[in-house]
Design a protein around this motif. Structure first.
Motif, PDB file in Angstrom:
ATOM      1  N   ARG A 281      64.702  28.444  12.594  1.00  0.00           N
ATOM      2  CA  ARG A 281      66.097  28.775  12.319  1.00  0.00           C
ATOM      3  C   ARG A 281      66.206  29.755  11.154  1.00  0.00           C
TER       4      ARG A 281
ATOM      5  N   GLY B  60      65.231  33.154  12.416  1.00  0.00           N
ATOM      6  CA  GLY B  60      66.345  33.681  13.190  1.00  0.00           C
ATOM      7  C   GLY B  60      67.453  34.239  12.308  1.00  0.00           C
TER       8      GLY B  60
ATOM      9  N   ILE C 106      66.381  37.726  11.051  1.00  0.00           N
ATOM     10  CA  ILE C 106      66.392  38.746  12.097  1.00  0.00           C
ATOM     11  C   ILE C 106      67.835  39.075  12.503  1.00  0.00           C
ATOM     12  N   ASP C 107      68.639  38.056  12.698  1.00  0.00           N
ATOM     13  CA  ASP C 107      70.003  38.259  13.195  1.00  0.00           C
ATOM     14  C   ASP C 107      70.920  38.906  12.146  1.00  0.00           C
ATOM     15  N   HIS C 108      70.602  38.724  10.864  1.00  0.00           N
ATOM     16  CA  HIS C 108      71.489  39.227   9.806  1.00  0.00           C
ATOM     17  C   HIS C 108      70.877  40.404   9.057  1.00  0.00           C
ATOM     18  N   ARG C 109      69.932  41.087   9.685  1.00  0.00           N
ATOM     19  CA  ARG C 109      69.252  42.187   8.976  1.00  0.00           C
ATOM     20  C   ARG C 109      70.232  43.197   8.384  1.00  0.00           C
TER      21      ARG C 109
END
Length: 481
Positions: A40, A43, A46-49
């Protein structure tokens, strides 16, 4: 998660109590649960780069997006993946030998079991706020703990983003983010955690340690200090200067492991200056509007760093500003300071008395290597030490003749990126260490477990009264040198 979560002592205490109760209720998490928590976290990064890049750029005024992804995002994913991929192995009990050895032959067992400590407090700094939150979490979560995080108030946009990120995929019983200023930080450090890790200035660490002592909270302190560079006579000066200046300009030198000063042989000073100028020009043809060159995080830090330069200038030092395009940085939107060399500073200058944490680099000369080692050893033990050279005997002399938290040979900073090496300081540079298996162990309780043989046979019976010939013979045997 409620945005107001944990902003006062009472609510922070309530979050801690809820996490401790959940830990007791649920017990040690399985390997699969630990892996899920780590996944998590990966994730989130990666998702909030882009959001992370935006927040750090906002907090610093100008911060290289590539440097943010390199140091804060990818630099966090690596440790998390390493922990995820190895934690099953780390969780296995560690076998030890029994005393006396005959007990082991008869079926007794001695081992160390790695047990979660419970709730870990994480106080992270402003210079790499994402990395220095998520990298410790790799060990914290691999060891099966829960966490409360207090990020820095100097990077408010990034701190608010982290609260939102964690709140979206973790319950407050797993991971909670507490935002706020110094008063919140002080109250946070007084909580009765099962362990606390603080990354930041040595001066603040004294207050954290004092507060933690009220509850005898075990500490990991990751601090800093004046990390020296020794350039040996056998060094390739072009390589050495390029690598030193990269380390000094990355994040504009706002790194706990940044090279703080250089010691170079007297006859190589001009060569170092010329190579440093060339290296900076190659990396940064311009500075003022160059998105690759990071600004200083806040005005008070800008004033502190420029004050070091002016103090050294007033006391007679030669100052060399490395501005390839000879730009005027006095009028600028951001707080950028050009890479600056201070040649042969004296110890009465402030720049030689305090950690710089900026793109200013004092350069001192020495005659013999012993002089350089003596200078280093007359000061506090640093977090990092860097040696450049091709002479193995000289390298051994440097390594054996100095004490520092860690060492990189023929580069700077990079030992912190080795996930299978422990990272930590010594003395005023810190205590404890983490990364990789050492982080797992740092945040675990290493419980010693001895399992006695089941049958009450002779060797055990002789230990109890009435004493006879058997125990006397055994004790006489122990009296040998």
């Amino acid at each position: 998660m409620d945005a107001k979560l944990g902003h006062d002592a009472a609510s922070m205490t309530a979050v801690l109590a809820a996490q401790k109760a959940a830990h007791l209720r649920d017990g040690a998490p399985s390997a699969e649960q630990r892996i899920d928590r780590i996944d998590r976290c990966i994730g989130l990064l990666i998702d909030h780069r882009k959001a992370i890049e935006d927040a750090l750029n906002q907090d610093f005024g100008s911060r290289s997006r590539e440097a943010t992804t390199f140091t804060d995002i990818a630099g966090s994913i690596g440790p998390l993946k390493h922990a995820r991929d190895h934690l099953k192995k780390w969780m296995r009990p560690e076998k030890r030998k029994t005393t006396p050895a005959i007990l082991g032959l008869l079926g007794a067992k001695a081992e160390i079991q790695f047990q979660p400590k419970g709730v870990i407090g994480v106080i992270s700094p402003w210079n790499f706020p994402i990395n220095l939150t998520f990298a410790p979490l790799a060990g914290v979560l691999a060891a099966g703990n829960r966490a409360m995080i207090k990020p820095s108030e100097f990077t408010p946009a990034t701190s608010a983003l982290m609260a939102q990120m964690f709140g979206g995929v973790f319950s407050p019983e797993e991971i909670a983010v507490i935002t706020g200023g110094p008063e919140v930080g002080q109250a946070f450090s007084e909580l009765a955690f099962d362990h606390m890790i603080f990354t930041g200035a040595t001066s603040i660490a004294r207050h954290v340690m004092r507060a933690a002592s009220q509850n005898l909270v075990p500490l990991t302190l990751e601090l800093g200090g004046k990390s020296p560079v020794i350039i040996g006579p056998s060094a390739d000066m072009g390589v050495a200067a390029a690598r030193v200046m990269f380390g000094k300009t990355l994040n504009a030198g706002q790194i706990c492991l940044a090279p703080d000063y250089v010691l170079t042989p007297s006859d190589t000073l001009d060569s170092f200056v010329a190579e440093a100028q060339g290296a900076v020009k190659k990396m940064f043809p311009t500075l003022k509007d160059n998105p690759d060159y990071t600004a200083i995080v806040a005005q008070r830090h800008y004033d502190r760093i420029t004050g070091y330069v002016e103090d050294a200038r007033a006391k007679g030092a030669r100052i060399i500003e490395l501005k390839p395009d000879d730009e005027d940085l006095s009028q600028q939107e951001h707080r950028k300071i050009a890479p600056t060399l201070i040649i042969n500073p004296t110890d009465d200058m402030k720049v030689m008395q305090e950690e710089i944490f900026g793109p200013v680099l004092p350069v001192k000369t020495y005659g013999k290597l012993d002089e350089a080692l003596a200078y280093i050893n007359s000061h506090d033990r640093p977090l990092g030490l860097y040696y450049f050279g091709a002479d193995q005997a000289e390298q051994d002399k440097v390594l054996n003749g100095t004490t520092s938290g860690g060492v990189t040979v023929n580069d700077v900073i990079m030992h912190v990126a080795q996930e299978d090496l422990p990272f930590g300081g010594v003395g005023p540079a810190g205590m404890g260490s983490y990364h990789g298996v050492d982080g797992f162990r740092e945040f675990s309780h290493r419980k010693s477990v001895f399992s006695q043989i089941k049958k009450d046979i002779g060797p055990l019976q002789m230990l109890r009264p009435p004493y006879g010939a058997g125990i006397r013979k055994y004790l006489d045997g122990q009296m040998k040198r």
